[in-house]
Design an enzyme around this catalytic site. Structure first.
Site, PDB file in Angstrom:
ATOM      1  N   HIS A   2      71.309  19.553 -19.414  1.00 53.61           N
ATOM      2  CA  HIS A   2      71.188  20.859 -19.237  1.00 53.61           C
ATOM      3  C   HIS A   2      70.362  21.587 -18.230  1.00 53.61           C
ATOM      4  O   HIS A   2      68.871  21.239 -18.442  1.00 53.61           O
ATOM      5  CB  HIS A   2      70.850  21.606 -20.712  1.00 53.61           C
ATOM      6  N   ASP A  26      69.571  25.125 -15.970  1.00 51.47           N
ATOM      7  CA  ASP A  26      69.953  26.667 -16.162  1.00 51.47           C
ATOM      8  C   ASP A  26      69.536  27.011 -14.633  1.00 51.47           C
ATOM      9  O   ASP A  26      69.650  28.479 -14.435  1.00 51.47           O
ATOM     10  CB  ASP A  26      69.292  27.524 -16.955  1.00 51.47           C
ATOM     11  N   GLU A  79      77.776  27.495 -21.186  1.00 54.69           N
ATOM     12  CA  GLU A  79      77.057  27.283 -22.347  1.00 54.69           C
ATOM     13  C   GLU A  79      77.248  28.745 -23.278  1.00 54.69           C
ATOM     14  O   GLU A  79      76.793  29.870 -22.936  1.00 54.69           O
ATOM     15  CB  GLU A  79      75.451  27.582 -21.968  1.00 54.69           C
ATOM     16  N   HIS A  85      76.003  30.174 -27.907  1.00 52.43           N
ATOM     17  CA  HIS A  85      74.726  30.406 -27.536  1.00 52.43           C
ATOM     18  C   HIS A  85      73.958  30.903 -28.612  1.00 52.43           C
ATOM     19  O   HIS A  85      74.058  30.521 -29.726  1.00 52.43           O
ATOM     20  CB  HIS A  85      74.751  31.232 -26.250  1.00 52.43           C
ATOM     21  N   HIS A  93      72.801  24.646 -30.096  1.00 56.34           N
ATOM     22  CA  HIS A  93      72.958  26.117 -30.356  1.00 56.34           C
ATOM     23  C   HIS A  93      73.961  26.512 -31.428  1.00 56.34           C
ATOM     24  O   HIS A  93      73.705  27.733 -31.912  1.00 56.34           O
ATOM     25  CB  HIS A  93      73.395  26.909 -28.931  1.00 56.34           C
ATOM     26  N   HIS A 138      71.119  19.954 -25.373  1.00 58.95           N
ATOM     27  CA  HIS A 138      69.524  20.246 -25.235  1.00 58.95           C
ATOM     28  C   HIS A 138      69.131  20.519 -26.584  1.00 58.95           C
ATOM     29  O   HIS A 138      68.681  21.585 -26.922  1.00 58.95           O
ATOM     30  CB  HIS A 138      69.073  21.144 -24.105  1.00 58.95           C
ATOM     31  N   ASP A 186      66.388  21.369 -20.133  1.00 59.99           N
ATOM     32  CA  ASP A 186      66.808  22.927 -20.207  1.00 59.99           C
ATOM     33  C   ASP A 186      65.492  23.703 -18.922  1.00 59.99           C
ATOM     34  O   ASP A 186      65.230  24.410 -19.353  1.00 59.99           O
ATOM     35  CB  ASP A 186      66.107  23.487 -21.533  1.00 59.99           C
TER      36      ASP A 186
END
Length: 397
Positions: free
Chosen positions: A22, A24, A127, A154, A195, A216, A324
């Site tokens: 993961h 972003d 995500e 999420h 999540h 993650h 992350d």
């Protein structure tokens, strides 16, 4: 960390680089530059504004990256779908822009081929289930565009699944949520349980015929945060074939960081900023708060404590890494950006991890899970047609 251990770590990563679950960067590029790859040249050093650029990916020994095509839960319905498509478009454009470094990968074989070519396999993970707007046809469209996992939620519940960080409504997955998992199995899209609530984790493991991933997440027994995975779920991973990919986010790995982060998040909201924002303006607010209220600092050893526990409970065949990066304001000391993976591997070597076990952690387990999902999908596509179920039909919504 001794130079000798770091040299050994880099040698491990040259043979079996990191599959990171993961990153972003796509959303960070949207927020900071409107996806403009001329304004932010990822072939140049971007350490002043991002955790990620091509040089640091190489230095960190990253061989495959799941780029998160994340959109916030505040975007709903068709707005969430459109924004997710823009994220997908960015990843594909980024890979085309840097063919010497990146190769778009849709299968385990293509991930392996990218490694053989000396390129970084670029995969995508959506995500949050809000990205499909409760539509299985939209789920299939994302798969056709290259998305290879969907994180079921999420930070907020979706109409068919409970999130770890929202008030429970469904008690896990609804009937439609179970159908989402079944359709993902049929497609060959990995079910990502980061999540989601613990009940959603348990429901998904009951329903899924293919390996799941936690892209993650870390160990709840080590840091009691709802984003982490409880032991009763971890012990189910061997039977499922899934992989939990430890994250580096301080508030998920260091108990002392939880309360500090809650206060820092409240400060961000008071300034009119989203707590997850990592723009230069947002980071200036975070740094000012940190100057007045020193934060507890996680380290590579903190993350290694989680990996030790995950290995003990789930087994060495069911662990991986999901940093992350560019999705968090703060990172552990020594793991400040994507160049830090050798530091973590060196710490694990210091603790007595074998190079064979490290190879499973960094590369083999994640690739095996992806291949496992593909194998299940080959069987299921021969057995059943695409689902035309709807939320209203199954849940009465």
């Amino acid at each position: 960390m001794t130079p000798e251990l770091l040299d050994r770590a880099r040698a491990v990563l040259r043979t079996t680089p990191v599959v990171d679950g993961h990153n972003d960067l796509p959303w960070a590029m949207r927020a900071q530059a409107g996806y403009d790859l001329d304004a932010v040249d990822l072939a140049a050093d971007q350490s002043h504004r991002l955790h990620t650029d091509l040089g640091r990916l190489r230095a960190g020994g990253v061989g495959a990256q799941f780029w998160s095509v994340y959109v916030p839960a505040e975007l709903a319905g068709d707005d969430a779908v459109s924004a997710t498509l823009e994220q997908v478009d960015f990843v594909r454009t980024m890979a085309e822009r840097h063919p010497g470094h990146l190769r778009l990968a849709l299968t385990a074989d293509e991930v392996e081929a990218a490694r053989a070519e000396g390129r970084i396999a670029s995969l995508m993970g959506a995500e949050g289930g809000h990205s499909i707007n409760s539509s299985l046809a939209t789920l299939r469209a994302l798969y056709e565009l290259g998305v290879r996992y969907l994180t079921l939620t999420h930070n907020s519940n979706v109409p068919w699944a409970d999130s770890a960080t929202d008030e429970p409504v469904h008690g896990g997955l609804t009937a439609f949520g179970e159908e989402v998992v079944r359709e993902m199995n049929r497609l060959g899209m990995l079910v990502d349980l980061s999540h989601v609530s613990a009940d959603t984790m348990r429901d998904a493991l009951r329903v899924s015929e293919a390996p799941v991933v936690f892209s993650h997440s870390s160990a709840r027994a080590v840091c009691d945060h709802p984003r982490n995975v409880p032991d009763d779920v971890l012990v189910q991973l061997p039977a499922n074939g899934g992989v939990v990919m430890a994250t580096f986010v301080p508030k998920f790995v260091l108990p002392a960081a939880i309360e500090w982060t809650l206060a820092a998040d409240a400060n961000m909201r008071a300034k009119g900023l989203h707590p997850l924002e990592t723009t230069p303006e947002a980071m200036a607010v975070q740094r000012a708060y940190e100057a007045e209220h020193p934060r507890p600092v996680a380290t590579a050893a903190t993350v290694a404590d989680h990996l030790d526990h995950l290995r003990e409970v789930a087994g060495v065949d069911h662990i991986g890494l999901g940093g992350d990066y560019d999705g968090t304001a703060f990172t552990p000391a020594g793991l400040e950006d994507v160049a830090g993976y050798p530091v973590l591997v060196a710490e694990l070597l210091r603790r007595g991890w074998s190079e064979a076990d490290l190879a499973k952690l960094t590369w083999h387990n994640a690739v095996r899970a992806l291949r496992g999902a593909e194998t299940v999908a080959t069987r299921l596509r021969a057995e059943r047609r695409p689902s035309i179920a709807t939320l209203a039909r199954l849940d009465g919504a």
